[in-house]
Design a protein around this motif. Structure first.
Motif, PDB file in Angstrom:
ATOM      1  N   GLU A  77       0.819  -1.214   0.000  1.00 17.54           N
ATOM      2  CA  GLU A  77       0.000   0.000   0.000  1.00 17.54           C
ATOM      3  C   GLU A  77       0.852   1.263   0.000  1.00 17.54           C
ATOM      4  OE1 GLU A  77      -3.388   1.573   2.981  1.00 17.54           O
ATOM      5  OE2 GLU A  77      -3.789  -0.361   1.998  1.00 17.54           O
ATOM      6  N   LYS A  78       1.985   1.232   0.692  1.00 14.52           N
ATOM      7  CA  LYS A  78       2.837   2.421   0.776  1.00 14.52           C
ATOM      8  C   LYS A  78       3.448   2.782  -0.587  1.00 14.52           C
ATOM      9  CE  LYS A  78       6.949  -0.217   2.179  1.00 14.52           C
ATOM     10  NZ  LYS A  78       7.958  -0.417   3.252  1.00 14.52           N
ATOM     11  N   THR A  79       3.477   1.813  -1.507  1.00  8.79           N
ATOM     12  CA  THR A  79       4.039   2.058  -2.832  1.00  8.79           C
ATOM     13  C   THR A  79       3.219   3.092  -3.597  1.00  8.79           C
ATOM     14  OG1 THR A  79       4.843  -0.217  -2.879  1.00  8.79           O
ATOM     15  CG2 THR A  79       4.826   0.943  -4.976  1.00  8.79           C
ATOM     16  N   TYR A  80       1.932   3.196  -3.269  1.00  7.37           N
ATOM     17  CA  TYR A  80       1.058   4.132  -3.979  1.00  7.37           C
ATOM     18  C   TYR A  80       1.393   5.596  -3.687  1.00  7.37           C
ATOM     19  CZ  TYR A  80      -2.043   0.488  -5.735  1.00  7.37           C
ATOM     20  OH  TYR A  80      -2.552  -0.578  -6.414  1.00  7.37           O
ATOM     21  N   GLN A  81       2.088   5.842  -2.573  1.00  6.90           N
ATOM     22  CA  GLN A  81       2.404   7.216  -2.215  1.00  6.90           C
ATOM     23  C   GLN A  81       3.280   7.858  -3.287  1.00  6.90           C
ATOM     24  OE1 GLN A  81       4.089   7.626   1.674  1.00  6.90           O
ATOM     25  NE2 GLN A  81       4.270   9.847   1.549  1.00  6.90           N
ATOM     26  N   GLY A  82       2.789   8.936  -3.864  1.00  2.55           N
ATOM     27  CA  GLY A  82       3.541   9.656  -4.888  1.00  2.55           C
ATOM     28  C   GLY A  82       3.614   8.948  -6.228  1.00  2.55           C
ATOM     29  N   SER A  83       2.685   8.020  -6.470  1.00  2.95           N
ATOM     30  CA  SER A  83       2.738   7.238  -7.713  1.00  2.95           C
ATOM     31  C   SER A  83       1.728   7.741  -8.739  1.00  2.95           C
ATOM     32  CB  SER A  83       2.449   5.762  -7.428  1.00  2.95           C
ATOM     33  OG  SER A  83       1.089   5.588  -7.062  1.00  2.95           O
ATOM     34  N   LEU A  84       1.979   7.379  -9.982  1.00  2.48           N
ATOM     35  CA  LEU A  84       1.020   7.582 -11.061  1.00  2.48           C
ATOM     36  C   LEU A  84       0.282   6.275 -11.272  1.00  2.48           C
ATOM     37  CD1 LEU A  84      -0.183   9.086 -13.542  1.00  2.48           C
ATOM     38  CD2 LEU A  84       1.785   8.236 -14.854  1.00  2.48           C
ATOM     39  N   VAL A  85      -1.044   6.325 -11.269  1.00  5.30           N
ATOM     40  CA  VAL A  85      -1.869   5.137 -11.506  1.00  5.30           C
ATOM     41  C   VAL A  85      -2.477   5.229 -12.903  1.00  5.30           C
ATOM     42  CG1 VAL A  85      -3.960   3.887 -10.829  1.00  5.30           C
ATOM     43  CG2 VAL A  85      -2.383   4.733  -9.077  1.00  5.30           C
ATOM     44  N   ILE A  86      -2.322   4.169 -13.676  1.00  5.21           N
ATOM     45  CA  ILE A  86      -2.932   4.090 -15.003  1.00  5.21           C
ATOM     46  C   ILE A  86      -3.906   2.919 -14.994  1.00  5.21           C
ATOM     47  CG2 ILE A  86      -2.548   3.812 -17.482  1.00  5.21           C
ATOM     48  CD1 ILE A  86       0.286   4.879 -17.072  1.00  5.21           C
ATOM     49  N   VAL A  87      -5.152   3.173 -15.368  1.00  6.66           N
ATOM     50  CA  VAL A  87      -6.171   2.120 -15.413  1.00  6.66           C
ATOM     51  C   VAL A  87      -6.498   1.828 -16.870  1.00  6.66           C
ATOM     52  CG1 VAL A  87      -8.453   1.374 -14.667  1.00  6.66           C
ATOM     53  CG2 VAL A  87      -7.127   2.932 -13.218  1.00  6.66           C
ATOM     54  N   CYS A  88      -6.289   0.592 -17.282  1.00  7.74           N
ATOM     55  CA  CYS A  88      -6.515   0.184 -18.673  1.00  7.74           C
ATOM     56  C   CYS A  88      -7.806  -0.619 -18.824  1.00  7.74           C
ATOM     57  CB  CYS A  88      -5.348  -0.675 -19.165  1.00  7.74           C
ATOM     58  SG  CYS A  88      -3.782   0.188 -19.323  1.00  7.74           S
ATOM     59  N   ASP A  89      -8.515  -0.363 -19.917  1.00  7.68           N
ATOM     60  CA  ASP A  89      -9.614  -1.226 -20.364  1.00  7.68           C
ATOM     61  C   ASP A  89     -10.744  -1.358 -19.348  1.00  7.68           C
ATOM     62  OD1 ASP A  89     -10.616  -2.837 -22.498  1.00  7.68           O
ATOM     63  OD2 ASP A  89     -10.112  -4.653 -21.389  1.00  7.68           O
ATOM     64  N   THR A  90     -11.039  -0.287 -18.609  1.00  9.82           N
ATOM     65  CA  THR A  90     -12.072  -0.363 -17.568  1.00  9.82           C
ATOM     66  C   THR A  90     -12.981   0.849 -17.658  1.00  9.82           C
ATOM     67  OG1 THR A  90     -10.391  -1.415 -16.173  1.00  9.82           O
ATOM     68  CG2 THR A  90     -12.477  -0.828 -15.134  1.00  9.82           C
ATOM     69  N   ALA A  91     -14.244   0.620 -18.021  1.00  9.99           N
ATOM     70  CA  ALA A  91     -15.168   1.719 -18.282  1.00  9.99           C
ATOM     71  C   ALA A  91     -15.588   2.444 -17.010  1.00  9.99           C
ATOM     72  CB  ALA A  91     -16.400   1.205 -19.016  1.00  9.99           C
ATOM     73  N   ASN A  92     -15.811   1.695 -15.930  1.00 11.54           N
ATOM     74  CA  ASN A  92     -16.289   2.335 -14.711  1.00 11.54           C
ATOM     75  C   ASN A  92     -15.479   1.881 -13.503  1.00 11.54           C
ATOM     76  OD1 ASN A  92     -17.669  -0.202 -13.752  1.00 11.54           O
ATOM     77  ND2 ASN A  92     -18.921   0.204 -15.550  1.00 11.54           N
ATOM     78  N   GLN A  93     -15.483   2.713 -12.470  1.00 14.34           N
ATOM     79  CA  GLN A  93     -14.647   2.483 -11.300  1.00 14.34           C
ATOM     80  C   GLN A  93     -15.022   1.214 -10.541  1.00 14.34           C
ATOM     81  OE1 GLN A  93     -13.425   6.339  -9.181  1.00 14.34           O
ATOM     82  NE2 GLN A  93     -15.262   6.978 -10.304  1.00 14.34           N
ATOM     83  N   GLU A  94     -16.291   0.848 -10.597  1.00 15.53           N
ATOM     84  CA  GLU A  94     -16.734  -0.349  -9.875  1.00 15.53           C
ATOM     85  C   GLU A  94     -15.996  -1.598 -10.346  1.00 15.53           C
ATOM     86  OE1 GLU A  94     -20.815  -3.000  -9.137  1.00 15.53           O
ATOM     87  OE2 GLU A  94     -20.913  -1.117 -10.257  1.00 15.53           O
ATOM     88  N   ARG A  95     -15.595  -1.621 -11.623  1.00 18.33           N
ATOM     89  CA  ARG A  95     -14.976  -2.824 -12.183  1.00 18.33           C
ATOM     90  C   ARG A  95     -13.449  -2.822 -12.096  1.00 18.33           C
ATOM     91  NH1 ARG A  95     -15.922  -5.526 -17.278  1.00 18.33           N
ATOM     92  NH2 ARG A  95     -15.401  -7.284 -15.940  1.00 18.33           N
ATOM     93  N   ILE A  96     -12.853  -1.771 -11.539  1.00 23.31           N
ATOM     94  CA  ILE A  96     -11.393  -1.739 -11.432  1.00 23.31           C
ATOM     95  C   ILE A  96     -10.932  -2.782 -10.428  1.00 23.31           C
ATOM     96  CG2 ILE A  96      -9.364  -0.360 -10.851  1.00 23.31           C
ATOM     97  CD1 ILE A  96     -10.952   2.128 -11.651  1.00 23.31           C
ATOM     98  N   SER A  97     -10.008  -3.621 -10.830  1.00 27.44           N
ATOM     99  CA  SER A  97      -9.469  -4.638  -9.934  1.00 27.44           C
ATOM    100  C   SER A  97      -8.400  -4.009  -9.043  1.00 27.44           C
ATOM    101  CB  SER A  97      -8.868  -5.788 -10.749  1.00 27.44           C
ATOM    102  OG  SER A  97      -8.427  -6.819  -9.895  1.00 27.44           O
ATOM    103  N   ASP A  98      -8.515  -4.246  -7.745  1.00 33.02           N
ATOM    104  CA  ASP A  98      -7.650  -3.677  -6.708  1.00 33.02           C
ATOM    105  C   ASP A  98      -8.060  -2.225  -6.456  1.00 33.02           C
ATOM    106  OD1 ASP A  98      -5.714  -2.768  -4.945  1.00 33.02           O
ATOM    107  OD2 ASP A  98      -4.085  -3.875  -5.908  1.00 33.02           O
ATOM    108  N   LYS A  99      -8.901  -2.034  -5.457  1.00 27.36           N
ATOM    109  CA  LYS A  99      -9.509  -0.729  -5.186  1.00 27.36           C
ATOM    110  C   LYS A  99      -8.527   0.296  -4.634  1.00 27.36           C
ATOM    111  CE  LYS A  99     -13.361  -2.415  -6.583  1.00 27.36           C
ATOM    112  NZ  LYS A  99     -13.775  -2.144  -7.979  1.00 27.36           N
TER     113      LYS A  99
END
Length: 315
Positions: free
Chosen positions: A68-90
Protein backbone atom coordinates in the motif's frame (compact mmCIF):
# COMPACT_ATOMS: atom_id res chain seq x y z
CA UNK A 1 -4.41 13.49 -24.98
CA UNK A 2 -1.61 11.07 -25.90
CA UNK A 3 0.93 13.86 -25.49
CA UNK A 4 -0.40 14.61 -22.00
CA UNK A 5 -0.17 10.94 -21.04
CA UNK A 6 3.41 10.68 -22.29
CA UNK A 7 4.36 13.84 -20.38
CA UNK A 8 2.76 12.46 -17.22
CA UNK A 9 4.60 9.15 -17.57
CA UNK A 10 7.86 11.05 -17.96
CA UNK A 11 7.18 12.96 -14.73
CA UNK A 12 6.67 9.98 -12.41
CA UNK A 13 9.21 7.48 -11.11
CA UNK A 14 6.56 5.10 -9.71
CA UNK A 15 3.79 3.86 -12.01
CA UNK A 16 1.14 1.31 -11.02
CA UNK A 17 -1.08 -0.12 -13.77
CA UNK A 18 -4.55 -1.52 -13.07
CA UNK A 19 -7.28 -3.05 -15.28
CA UNK A 20 -10.74 -4.55 -14.86
CA UNK A 21 -11.72 -7.49 -12.68
CA UNK A 22 -12.16 -10.92 -14.33
CA UNK A 23 -9.53 -9.98 -16.91
CA UNK A 24 -9.57 -11.03 -20.55
CA UNK A 25 -6.61 -10.95 -22.97
CA UNK A 26 -7.12 -7.27 -23.79
CA UNK A 27 -7.16 -6.24 -20.13
CA UNK A 28 -3.95 -8.14 -19.46
CA UNK A 29 -2.42 -7.33 -22.85
CA UNK A 30 -2.86 -3.58 -22.45
CA UNK A 31 -1.85 -3.60 -18.78
CA UNK A 32 1.19 -5.83 -19.28
CA UNK A 33 2.10 -4.42 -22.68
CA UNK A 34 2.26 -0.88 -21.30
CA UNK A 35 4.17 -2.02 -18.23
CA UNK A 36 6.73 -3.85 -20.34
CA UNK A 37 7.13 -0.87 -22.67
CA UNK A 38 7.85 1.37 -19.69
CA UNK A 39 10.22 -1.08 -17.99
CA UNK A 40 12.22 -1.59 -21.17
CA UNK A 41 12.34 2.14 -21.92
CA UNK A 42 12.79 3.53 -18.39
CA UNK A 43 14.73 0.95 -16.34
CA UNK A 44 15.15 3.51 -13.57
CA UNK A 45 11.38 3.73 -12.98
CA UNK A 46 9.38 1.43 -10.68
CA UNK A 47 6.55 -0.07 -12.75
CA UNK A 48 3.99 -2.48 -11.27
CA UNK A 49 0.91 -4.39 -12.46
CA UNK A 50 -1.80 -5.29 -9.99
CA UNK A 51 -5.18 -7.00 -9.77
CA UNK A 52 -6.50 -10.46 -9.04
CA UNK A 53 -4.85 -13.33 -10.86
CA UNK A 54 -6.74 -15.20 -13.57
CA UNK A 55 -5.29 -18.76 -13.51
CA UNK A 56 -6.25 -19.50 -17.13
CA UNK A 57 -4.31 -16.45 -18.37
CA UNK A 58 -1.14 -16.45 -16.27
CA UNK A 59 0.75 -17.51 -19.41
CA UNK A 60 0.18 -13.93 -20.55
CA UNK A 61 0.93 -12.01 -17.38
CA UNK A 62 1.41 -12.51 -13.65
CA UNK A 63 0.66 -9.79 -11.13
CA UNK A 64 3.16 -8.04 -8.88
CA UNK A 65 2.91 -7.81 -5.11
CA UNK A 66 2.30 -4.12 -4.46
CA UNK A 67 2.40 -2.78 -0.92
CA UNK A 68 0.00 0.00 0.00
CA UNK A 69 2.84 2.42 0.78
CA UNK A 70 4.04 2.06 -2.83
CA UNK A 71 1.06 4.13 -3.98
CA UNK A 72 2.40 7.22 -2.21
CA UNK A 73 3.54 9.66 -4.89
CA UNK A 74 2.74 7.24 -7.71
CA UNK A 75 1.02 7.58 -11.06
CA UNK A 76 -1.87 5.14 -11.51
CA UNK A 77 -2.93 4.09 -15.00
CA UNK A 78 -6.17 2.12 -15.41
CA UNK A 79 -6.51 0.18 -18.67
CA UNK A 80 -9.61 -1.23 -20.36
CA UNK A 81 -12.07 -0.36 -17.57
CA UNK A 82 -15.17 1.72 -18.28
CA UNK A 83 -16.29 2.34 -14.71
CA UNK A 84 -14.65 2.48 -11.30
CA UNK A 85 -16.73 -0.35 -9.88
CA UNK A 86 -14.98 -2.82 -12.18
CA UNK A 87 -11.39 -1.74 -11.43
CA UNK A 88 -9.47 -4.64 -9.93
CA UNK A 89 -7.65 -3.68 -6.71
CA UNK A 90 -9.51 -0.73 -5.19
CA UNK A 91 -6.29 0.89 -3.96
CA UNK A 92 -6.02 2.71 -7.30
CA UNK A 93 -7.40 5.81 -5.54
CA UNK A 94 -4.30 6.00 -3.34
CA UNK A 95 -2.07 7.23 -6.18
CA UNK A 96 -1.13 10.83 -6.81
CA UNK A 97 -2.73 11.01 -10.28
CA UNK A 98 -4.98 8.67 -12.28
CA UNK A 99 -5.02 8.13 -16.05
CA UNK A 100 -7.86 6.24 -17.71
CA UNK A 101 -7.14 4.54 -21.06
CA UNK A 102 -10.10 2.68 -22.51
CA UNK A 103 -12.04 1.83 -25.67
CA UNK A 104 -15.48 1.38 -24.08
CA UNK A 105 -18.11 4.15 -24.14
CA UNK A 106 -17.05 6.86 -21.70
CA UNK A 107 -20.10 6.73 -19.43
CA UNK A 108 -17.94 7.35 -16.36
CA UNK A 109 -14.99 9.66 -17.15
CA UNK A 110 -13.02 9.13 -13.93
CA UNK A 111 -9.38 10.16 -13.50
CA UNK A 112 -7.22 13.23 -14.02
CA UNK A 113 -6.53 12.38 -17.67
CA UNK A 114 -9.07 10.42 -19.71
CA UNK A 115 -8.23 8.94 -23.10
CA UNK A 116 -11.17 7.00 -24.52
CA UNK A 117 -11.40 5.92 -28.15
CA UNK A 118 -14.47 3.83 -28.95
CA UNK A 119 -13.30 3.42 -32.54
CA UNK A 120 -10.32 1.36 -31.35
CA UNK A 121 -10.68 -2.40 -31.48
CA UNK A 122 -9.09 -2.78 -28.06
CA UNK A 123 -7.17 -0.97 -25.40
CA UNK A 124 -4.12 -2.91 -26.55
CA UNK A 125 -4.50 -1.18 -29.92
CA UNK A 126 -4.55 2.16 -28.09
CA UNK A 127 -1.36 1.32 -26.19
CA UNK A 128 0.23 0.40 -29.53
CA UNK A 129 -0.92 3.78 -30.87
CA UNK A 130 0.64 5.47 -27.84
CA UNK A 131 3.90 3.67 -28.61
CA UNK A 132 3.75 4.82 -32.24
CA UNK A 133 3.77 8.42 -31.00
CA UNK A 134 7.19 7.90 -29.41
CA UNK A 135 8.55 4.90 -31.29
CA UNK A 136 11.93 6.57 -31.73
CA UNK A 137 12.20 6.95 -27.94
CA UNK A 138 10.44 3.90 -26.46
CA UNK A 139 11.63 0.30 -26.78
CA UNK A 140 9.24 -2.32 -28.18
CA UNK A 141 10.52 -5.78 -27.26
CA UNK A 142 9.34 -9.35 -27.85
CA UNK A 143 7.41 -9.38 -24.58
CA UNK A 144 5.58 -6.07 -25.04
CA UNK A 145 4.76 -6.93 -28.67
CA UNK A 146 3.46 -10.36 -27.61
CA UNK A 147 1.18 -8.90 -24.95
CA UNK A 148 -0.24 -6.14 -27.13
CA UNK A 149 -0.78 -8.56 -30.01
CA UNK A 150 -2.62 -10.97 -27.68
CA UNK A 151 -4.91 -8.18 -26.51
CA UNK A 152 -5.80 -7.14 -30.05
CA UNK A 153 -6.34 -10.75 -31.16
CA UNK A 154 -8.58 -11.39 -28.15
CA UNK A 155 -10.89 -8.42 -28.62
CA UNK A 156 -11.14 -8.75 -32.41
CA UNK A 157 -11.84 -12.50 -32.31
CA UNK A 158 -8.71 -13.17 -34.36
CA UNK A 159 -9.57 -10.21 -36.64
CA UNK A 160 -13.04 -11.59 -37.47
CA UNK A 161 -15.17 -9.01 -35.62
CA UNK A 162 -16.31 -5.76 -37.26
CA UNK A 163 -14.23 -3.71 -34.79
CA UNK A 164 -11.18 -4.74 -36.87
CA UNK A 165 -10.24 -1.64 -38.86
CA UNK A 166 -7.46 -0.66 -41.24
CA UNK A 167 -5.75 1.01 -38.28
CA UNK A 168 -6.01 -2.20 -36.27
CA UNK A 169 -4.23 -4.14 -38.99
CA UNK A 170 -1.67 -1.37 -39.48
CA UNK A 171 -0.69 -1.40 -35.81
CA UNK A 172 -0.73 -5.19 -35.70
CA UNK A 173 1.69 -5.22 -38.62
CA UNK A 174 4.05 -3.06 -36.57
CA UNK A 175 3.86 -5.50 -33.66
CA UNK A 176 4.65 -8.59 -35.70
CA UNK A 177 7.79 -6.97 -37.05
CA UNK A 178 9.12 -8.04 -33.65
CA UNK A 179 10.03 -11.73 -33.62
CA UNK A 180 7.86 -13.47 -31.00
CA UNK A 181 6.31 -16.93 -31.24
CA UNK A 182 2.78 -16.34 -32.55
CA UNK A 183 2.08 -20.06 -32.97
CA UNK A 184 2.77 -20.71 -29.30
CA UNK A 185 0.66 -17.70 -28.31
CA UNK A 186 -2.34 -18.84 -30.38
CA UNK A 187 -2.04 -22.35 -28.97
CA UNK A 188 -2.12 -21.11 -25.38
CA UNK A 189 -4.91 -18.63 -26.04
CA UNK A 190 -7.30 -21.06 -27.70
CA UNK A 191 -6.57 -24.54 -26.41
CA UNK A 192 -9.07 -25.78 -23.82
CA UNK A 193 -8.78 -28.46 -21.14
CA UNK A 194 -10.99 -31.53 -21.60
CA UNK A 195 -13.49 -30.49 -18.92
CA UNK A 196 -14.08 -27.15 -20.67
CA UNK A 197 -14.60 -28.84 -24.04
CA UNK A 198 -17.18 -31.19 -22.48
CA UNK A 199 -18.77 -28.18 -20.77
CA UNK A 200 -19.08 -26.48 -24.16
CA UNK A 201 -20.83 -29.60 -25.44
CA UNK A 202 -23.44 -29.27 -22.69
CA UNK A 203 -23.94 -25.61 -23.61
CA UNK A 204 -24.48 -26.52 -27.27
CA UNK A 205 -26.94 -29.22 -26.28
CA UNK A 206 -29.02 -27.11 -23.92
CA UNK A 207 -29.14 -23.52 -25.29
CA UNK A 208 -32.50 -22.07 -26.35
CA UNK A 209 -33.04 -20.41 -29.73
CA UNK A 210 -35.97 -17.97 -30.00
CA UNK A 211 -37.77 -17.10 -33.25
CA UNK A 212 -36.70 -13.50 -32.69
CA UNK A 213 -33.09 -14.52 -33.33
CA UNK A 214 -32.10 -14.47 -29.66
CA UNK A 215 -30.01 -17.30 -28.23
CA UNK A 216 -30.21 -17.99 -24.50
CA UNK A 217 -28.07 -20.10 -22.20
CA UNK A 218 -28.35 -20.57 -18.44
CA UNK A 219 -25.26 -21.88 -16.67
CA UNK A 220 -26.36 -22.90 -13.16
CA UNK A 221 -23.95 -23.50 -10.31
CA UNK A 222 -24.79 -27.20 -10.45
CA UNK A 223 -23.47 -27.44 -14.03
CA UNK A 224 -20.35 -25.40 -13.26
CA UNK A 225 -19.53 -27.64 -10.31
CA UNK A 226 -20.31 -30.84 -12.23
CA UNK A 227 -17.94 -29.80 -15.03
CA UNK A 228 -15.43 -28.22 -12.63
CA UNK A 229 -15.57 -24.90 -14.46
CA UNK A 230 -15.08 -21.56 -12.68
CA UNK A 231 -17.14 -18.42 -13.33
CA UNK A 232 -14.28 -16.84 -15.21
CA UNK A 233 -13.52 -19.99 -17.22
CA UNK A 234 -17.14 -20.14 -18.38
CA UNK A 235 -16.51 -17.03 -20.50
CA UNK A 236 -14.54 -19.24 -22.90
CA UNK A 237 -17.80 -20.63 -24.33
CA UNK A 238 -19.58 -17.30 -24.85
CA UNK A 239 -19.42 -17.69 -28.66
CA UNK A 240 -20.11 -21.43 -28.71
CA UNK A 241 -23.39 -21.17 -30.65
CA UNK A 242 -22.72 -17.85 -32.41
CA UNK A 243 -22.70 -19.52 -35.85
CA UNK A 244 -26.26 -20.84 -35.66
CA UNK A 245 -28.22 -19.75 -38.72
CA UNK A 246 -30.49 -16.79 -38.01
CA UNK A 247 -28.99 -15.83 -34.67
CA UNK A 248 -28.88 -12.07 -34.08
CA UNK A 249 -27.82 -11.85 -30.43
CA UNK A 250 -27.20 -14.19 -27.54
CA UNK A 251 -26.99 -14.04 -23.77
CA UNK A 252 -25.38 -16.19 -21.09
CA UNK A 253 -26.67 -16.14 -17.52
CA UNK A 254 -23.95 -17.55 -15.28
CA UNK A 255 -25.22 -18.25 -11.77
CA UNK A 256 -23.20 -16.97 -8.82
CA UNK A 257 -23.01 -18.77 -5.46
CA UNK A 258 -25.63 -16.40 -3.99
CA UNK A 259 -28.19 -17.07 -6.74
CA UNK A 260 -27.55 -13.85 -8.65
CA UNK A 261 -26.26 -13.96 -12.23
CA UNK A 262 -23.30 -12.71 -14.20
CA UNK A 263 -24.71 -11.71 -17.60
CA UNK A 264 -22.69 -11.90 -20.82
CA UNK A 265 -24.24 -10.43 -23.98
CA UNK A 266 -23.07 -10.63 -27.58
CA UNK A 267 -24.63 -9.49 -30.87
CA UNK A 268 -24.29 -9.56 -34.63
CA UNK A 269 -26.32 -6.41 -35.11
CA UNK A 270 -28.82 -5.41 -32.40
CA UNK A 271 -27.40 -2.86 -29.96
CA UNK A 272 -27.12 -4.60 -26.61
CA UNK A 273 -25.07 -2.31 -24.37
CA UNK A 274 -28.09 -0.11 -23.67
CA UNK A 275 -29.83 -3.18 -22.26
CA UNK A 276 -26.76 -4.00 -20.17
CA UNK A 277 -26.69 -0.44 -18.84
CA UNK A 278 -30.11 -0.97 -17.24
CA UNK A 279 -28.70 -3.84 -15.16
CA UNK A 280 -25.50 -2.48 -13.60
CA UNK A 281 -23.49 -3.13 -16.73
CA UNK A 282 -22.29 -1.74 -20.01
CA UNK A 283 -19.79 -2.32 -22.76
CA UNK A 284 -19.78 -2.15 -26.53
CA UNK A 285 -22.85 -2.12 -28.80
CA UNK A 286 -22.06 -5.73 -29.80
CA UNK A 287 -20.39 -7.07 -26.63
CA UNK A 288 -21.44 -6.18 -23.12
CA UNK A 289 -21.85 -7.47 -19.59
CA UNK A 290 -24.34 -6.93 -16.80
CA UNK A 291 -25.67 -8.33 -13.52
CA UNK A 292 -29.03 -9.87 -12.65
CA UNK A 293 -30.12 -10.12 -9.01
CA UNK A 294 -32.38 -13.11 -9.60
CA UNK A 295 -34.21 -15.19 -12.21
CA UNK A 296 -36.93 -12.54 -12.52
CA UNK A 297 -34.35 -10.02 -13.72
CA UNK A 298 -32.95 -12.49 -16.25
CA UNK A 299 -36.44 -12.69 -17.76
CA UNK A 300 -36.58 -8.88 -17.96
CA UNK A 301 -33.26 -8.90 -19.80
CA UNK A 302 -34.51 -11.57 -22.20
CA UNK A 303 -37.64 -9.53 -22.92
CA UNK A 304 -35.63 -6.39 -23.72
CA UNK A 305 -33.17 -8.33 -25.90
CA UNK A 306 -36.02 -9.91 -27.82
CA UNK A 307 -37.42 -6.46 -28.61
CA UNK A 308 -34.00 -5.40 -29.95
CA UNK A 309 -33.76 -8.54 -32.07
CA UNK A 310 -37.26 -8.15 -33.49
CA UNK A 311 -36.53 -4.55 -34.50
CA UNK A 312 -33.30 -5.52 -36.24
CA UNK A 313 -32.97 -7.06 -39.67
CA UNK A 314 -29.79 -8.05 -41.47
CA UNK A 315 -29.05 -6.02 -44.58
Amino acid sequence: MKKEIIEMINMYNKIIIHRHESPDPDALGSQGGLARLLKDTFPEKEVYVTGEEEPSLTFLLKMDTVEEKTYQGSLVIVCDTANQERISDKRYKLGDKIIKIDHHPNDEPYGDIVWVDTSASSTSEMITELFMEVQDEWNLTEESARLLYAGIVGDTGRFRFPNTTAKTLQYTAELIKIDFDRTELYTKMYEKPENLVRFQGRVLQDFEMRKSGLGISYLPQSLLKECKVSLNESSAVVNSFSEVEGIKAWVFFVENEDGSYRVRLRSKGPVINKVAAQFDGGGHPMAAGAKAKNTAETKEIISLLEKECLQYSFK
